[in-house]
Design an enzyme around this catalytic site. Structure first.
Site, PDB file in Angstrom:
ATOM      1  N   HIS A   1      34.853  40.608  41.935  1.00 41.72           N
ATOM      2  CA  HIS A   1      34.047  39.535  41.092  1.00 41.72           C
ATOM      3  C   HIS A   1      34.752  38.284  41.241  1.00 41.72           C
ATOM      4  O   HIS A   1      33.868  37.261  41.703  1.00 41.72           O
ATOM      5  CB  HIS A   1      33.701  40.129  39.587  1.00 41.72           C
ATOM      6  CG  HIS A   1      32.866  41.097  39.341  1.00 41.72           C
ATOM      7  ND1 HIS A   1      31.417  40.590  39.153  1.00 41.72           N
ATOM      8  CD2 HIS A   1      32.688  42.432  39.411  1.00 41.72           C
ATOM      9  CE1 HIS A   1      30.629  41.754  38.852  1.00 41.72           C
ATOM     10  NE2 HIS A   1      31.465  42.602  38.973  1.00 41.72           N
TER      11      HIS A   1
ATOM     12  N   HIS B   1      30.887  44.594  27.964  1.00 40.93           N
ATOM     13  CA  HIS B   1      32.230  44.164  27.994  1.00 40.93           C
ATOM     14  C   HIS B   1      32.860  43.704  26.617  1.00 40.93           C
ATOM     15  O   HIS B   1      34.232  43.574  26.624  1.00 40.93           O
ATOM     16  CB  HIS B   1      32.305  43.181  29.080  1.00 40.93           C
ATOM     17  CG  HIS B   1      32.272  43.578  30.543  1.00 40.93           C
ATOM     18  ND1 HIS B   1      33.396  44.165  31.304  1.00 40.93           N
ATOM     19  CD2 HIS B   1      31.011  43.935  31.244  1.00 40.93           C
ATOM     20  CE1 HIS B   1      33.034  44.727  32.151  1.00 40.93           C
ATOM     21  NE2 HIS B   1      31.614  44.614  32.376  1.00 40.93           N
TER      22      HIS B   1
ATOM     23  N   HIS C   1      37.845  46.285  40.953  1.00 42.54           N
ATOM     24  CA  HIS C   1      36.602  45.949  40.705  1.00 42.54           C
ATOM     25  C   HIS C   1      36.520  44.604  40.304  1.00 42.54           C
ATOM     26  O   HIS C   1      35.805  43.645  40.572  1.00 42.54           O
ATOM     27  CB  HIS C   1      36.279  46.832  39.524  1.00 42.54           C
ATOM     28  CG  HIS C   1      35.042  46.429  38.603  1.00 42.54           C
ATOM     29  ND1 HIS C   1      35.080  45.643  37.511  1.00 42.54           N
ATOM     30  CD2 HIS C   1      33.697  46.361  39.053  1.00 42.54           C
ATOM     31  CE1 HIS C   1      34.061  45.186  37.019  1.00 42.54           C
ATOM     32  NE2 HIS C   1      33.007  45.573  37.693  1.00 42.54           N
TER      33      HIS C   1
ATOM     34  N   GLU D   1      38.288  49.818  37.284  1.00 50.86           N
ATOM     35  CA  GLU D   1      38.481  48.347  36.244  1.00 50.86           C
ATOM     36  C   GLU D   1      39.788  48.494  35.767  1.00 50.86           C
ATOM     37  O   GLU D   1      39.794  49.177  34.759  1.00 50.86           O
ATOM     38  CB  GLU D   1      37.080  48.604  35.205  1.00 50.86           C
ATOM     39  CG  GLU D   1      37.378  47.316  34.519  1.00 50.86           C
ATOM     40  CD  GLU D   1      35.965  47.185  33.410  1.00 50.86           C
ATOM     41  OE1 GLU D   1      35.404  46.195  33.439  1.00 50.86           O
ATOM     42  OE2 GLU D   1      36.151  47.962  32.443  1.00 50.86           O
TER      43      GLU D   1
ATOM     44  N   HIS E   1      28.587  46.504  43.388  1.00 52.45           N
ATOM     45  CA  HIS E   1      28.380  47.635  42.588  1.00 52.45           C
ATOM     46  C   HIS E   1      27.933  49.113  43.295  1.00 52.45           C
ATOM     47  O   HIS E   1      28.315  50.197  43.109  1.00 52.45           O
ATOM     48  CB  HIS E   1      27.916  47.335  41.401  1.00 52.45           C
ATOM     49  CG  HIS E   1      28.677  46.855  40.235  1.00 52.45           C
ATOM     50  ND1 HIS E   1      29.712  47.699  39.525  1.00 52.45           N
ATOM     51  CD2 HIS E   1      28.816  45.669  39.925  1.00 52.45           C
ATOM     52  CE1 HIS E   1      30.439  46.774  38.786  1.00 52.45           C
ATOM     53  NE2 HIS E   1      29.975  45.464  39.031  1.00 52.45           N
TER      54      HIS E   1
END
Length: 686
Positions: free
Chosen positions: A371, A213, A367, A352, A407
């Site tokens: 989280h 990331h 996505h 994402e 995921h």
């Protein structure tokens, strides 16, 4: 390389200590302008400068500059947690990255960093400076410390820091004994999920996710920082491989495959998780999640988050509709088809959300917000003043069993798209004139046997232990490791001339959790990539011998933990810059699954495809090429024209029931075993 450039790295030393205090082994201080001191220090600015500057070995002058507008990044409290998954935090980070990227030269960057280091949240400052140093042309090649060095609190038992402080205070000079990080600290053996805690809580695996990331940020005014080649597809493939690897680890420990969390987002979360971590910046314990928790609507004004679970459900349905219609809706109302070559990349960019998402407002942020909902499940309305849990931070999220369930659901969405694609025909699979007669593995454990065991290694913590006596502080941790081995592949080139092939090596389990042999259409989803490389093949018989340490998937220990003694080239050189990018990669010590004491049975697969159809013509001579499979190449295209995961990313033709049915002449398989020995060796022992 100028000293000014090297001085930027001092901001990673003791990150919560003010930059006017002594930093690093040089005992360097930043001589900052008086107006740079925060209000609480301004009355004492001259006293502080004299106190820390008297015995400093290096005084770094910081020039006064016109300060940019920092109102947005300053909205995050200095002592709060920072998360790339929180939309407001991403906006703050994007602004700060743009400020760092916009400084005209190194001296200006040093000045703004001096000012920000005293005010900006340390986690966000560290992340934004790291991104900027990776992407600015004048700072590529700086040896940016990993987050384990600067913020070790995200990775290990807080009792370690008490021991480290004791060691540092008692032994202020000379060698210090390493402090030992215990294994299996988050739950007892009564919790079945604890059997795979060695995987979930592995420091290298969590570093991999954080570094990915870092290399692939989602927001910046500088589009080139975000719009890297096949970014969306890489998001899909990297996480698909993580889930496949995790499922195999579960098989090795008598656990079933991961059950996806979804499509029902309102079902109770069966797994609890108690991370046993403390945030040294926030001064708080990371909150747990109790078994049976349920996602609830979020209303947290402190985080500028107000979102309903129904929004997630709407985004999910819109993405599923795009897959069903094989097209996406653009902001102008037009529809763009998802083609075979780029469709998965577009879907990854939808899943994402980032500045390159084709229709961010319509398809949402499924996505990332997944989280966030999971990380706030313990306090959705902030009534208990709690911060997010480990699911909310890329550096800690892989510790939580729920990460893999989430995921798995995300991967199942991608699979719906992949299942709509036609099976590969022989024209895509075969390499005319090339026949692979065999593949074998050779190593200390014997032919076609992989050996694994535990290994103890050491980490340097001194850089991240603020307000303590300076010096080296080592921590010893235990992780999975394997004996190195060689692949031996026999290839017959029946053409009359030399050709170049792409060698693709995968491994998969033979049977499911019940001991039933897999049908190939299921087994292919558990194929984990071990290596991929190009190979010249002369006419006639060829024997290819490939070392496991040369894997295109993994990075060695020295890169995972950034052992700078292994760093190539001079600081600031191209080789050094590529070394830093190569901090992104699967840790080599986790290349293989753990296996079992009796030897876990698996099938080893090799394919030699035609490089003329696969290859990307570009300069790939670099120290970074060996970590390309999960992370790509720095400033280059992904080095394989084929779909990531080829040839296992699509359903197979009717009648293909086993891997043997799938084989074409340019492929071969071998049965093998992964044998685990429950013993611990020190790193460096053979």
């Amino acid at each position: 390389m100028s000293n000014a450039k090297e001085n930027l790295l001092l901001f990673f030393e003791r990150p919560t200590e003010p930059c006017f205090m002594q930093k690093g082994i040089k005992k360097a201080i930043f001589d900052i302008p008086e107006n740079f001191y925060p209000e609480k220090y301004k009355p004492l600015s001259k006293t502080l400068a004299n106190r820390f500057g008297n015995d400093a070995s290096l005084v770094i002058p910081v020039k006064r500059i016109t300060l940019p507008d920092l109102d947005l990044p300053l909205q995050l409290s200095y002592t709060d947690q920072f998360s790339l998954f929180v939309p407001k935090h991403r906006q703050m980070a994007s602004r700060l990255i743009d400020i760092f990227m916009g400084m005209r030269d190194i001296d200006e960057l040093l000045s703004i960093c001096s000012y920000c280091q005293l005010r900006i949240n340390p986690y966000m400052f560290n992340y934004c400076l790291s991104v900027a140093l990776l992407h600015r042309p004048d700072t590529k090649g700086l040896d940016i410390p990993t987050i384990t060095e600067t913020f070790p609190d995200k990775f290990m038992d807080p009792k370690i820091f008490r021991s480290a402080r004791e060691v540092s205070s008692v032994i202020q000079t000379g060698p210090r004994m390493p402090v030992v990080i215990p294994q299996n600290l988050t739950a007892s053996d009564a919790e079945p999920e604890q059997r795979v805690a060695y995987f979930r809580e592995d420091i290298g695996i969590n570093l991999h996710h954080w570094h990915w990331h870092l290399v692939y940020p989602s927001d910046s005014a500088n589009r080139a920082i975000v719009a890297k080649d096949r970014r969306g597809e890489l998001l899909y493939y990297m996480h698909q491989q993580i889930i496949a690897r995790y499922d195999i680890e579960r098989f090795c420990n008598n656990l079933n495959r991961v059950v996806p969390f979804g499509p029902n987002l309102r079902e109770p979360i069966v797994e609890g998780y108690f991370p046993k971590l403390n945030s040294q910046v926030a001064g708080r314990t990371w909150p747990p999640r109790f078994a049976g928790s349920v996602l609830q609507d979020l209303e947290r004004p402190v985080d500028l988050i107000k979102s309903e679970v129904s929004e997630m459900e709407l985004w999910r349905e819109r993405i599923l509709e795009a897959i069903e219609s094989n097209s996406i809706l653009m902001p102008n109302g037009n529809r763009v088809p998802l083609d075979e070559e780029t469709g998965i990349d577009v879907l990854g960019d939808l899943m994402e959300s980032s500045i390159i998402s084709p229709n961010r407002m319509y398809y949402g942020d499924l996505h990332n917000m997944g989280h966030i909902f999971m990380s706030y499940v313990h306090d959705p309305d902030h009534r208990y003043l709690e911060r997010f849990g480990v699911m909310g931070d890329p550096a800690t999220t892989m510790r939580d069993p729920l990460f893999y369930r989430w995921h798995k659901f995300v991967d199942d969405v991608f699979v719906l798209y992949k299942n709509k694609l036609p099976p590969y025909g022989n024209d895509k699979l075969e390499f005319p004139g090339i026949r692979v007669s065999s593949i074998a593995v050779e190593g200390k454990a014997g032919k076609n046997t992989f050996a694994t065991q535990w290994e103890q290694s050491t980490l340097e913590l001194g850089r991240g232990l603020d307000f303590m006596p300076s010096g080296s502080v080592l921590a010893r941790f235990t992780h999975l490791q394997h004996d190195e081995f060689d692949y031996v592949i026999e290839v017959d080139n029946t053409t009359s001339k030399g050709v170049t092939g792409t060698v693709r090596i995968f491994m998969a389990p033979i049977a499911d959790e019940a001991g039933k042999p897999f049908e190939f259409n299921e087994q292919r989803k558990l194929m984990i990539e071990l290596d991929k490389f190009s190979q010249d093949l002369h006419a006639g018989k060829n024997t290819i011998r490939r070392r496991s340490v040369d894997s295109s998937v993994t990075i060695p220990y020295e890169r995972t933990f950034m052992d700078q003694s292994a760093r190539p080239g001079e600081a600031g050189s191209l080789a050094a810059a590529e070394f830093d990018f190569c901090g992104c990669g699967w840790p080599h010590h986790m290349l293989l699954p753990k296996g079992t004491k009796s030897g876990y049975p698996m099938v080893l697969f090799v394919m030699v495809s035609n490089w003329a159809d696969d290859g990307i013509k570009q300069n790939v001579v670099s120290s970074c090429k060996n970590a390309a499979s999960y992370c790509g190449l720095r400033d280059r295209k992904y080095p394989d024209r084929r779909a990531m995961g080829f040839p296992f990313d699509r359903p197979v033709k009717p009648g293909v029931k086993t891997v043997t049915d799938f084989l074409t002449p340019n492929m071969a398989v071998a049965n093998c075993k992964v044998r685990f020995t429950d013993a611990v060796r020190l790193r460096g022992q053979k």
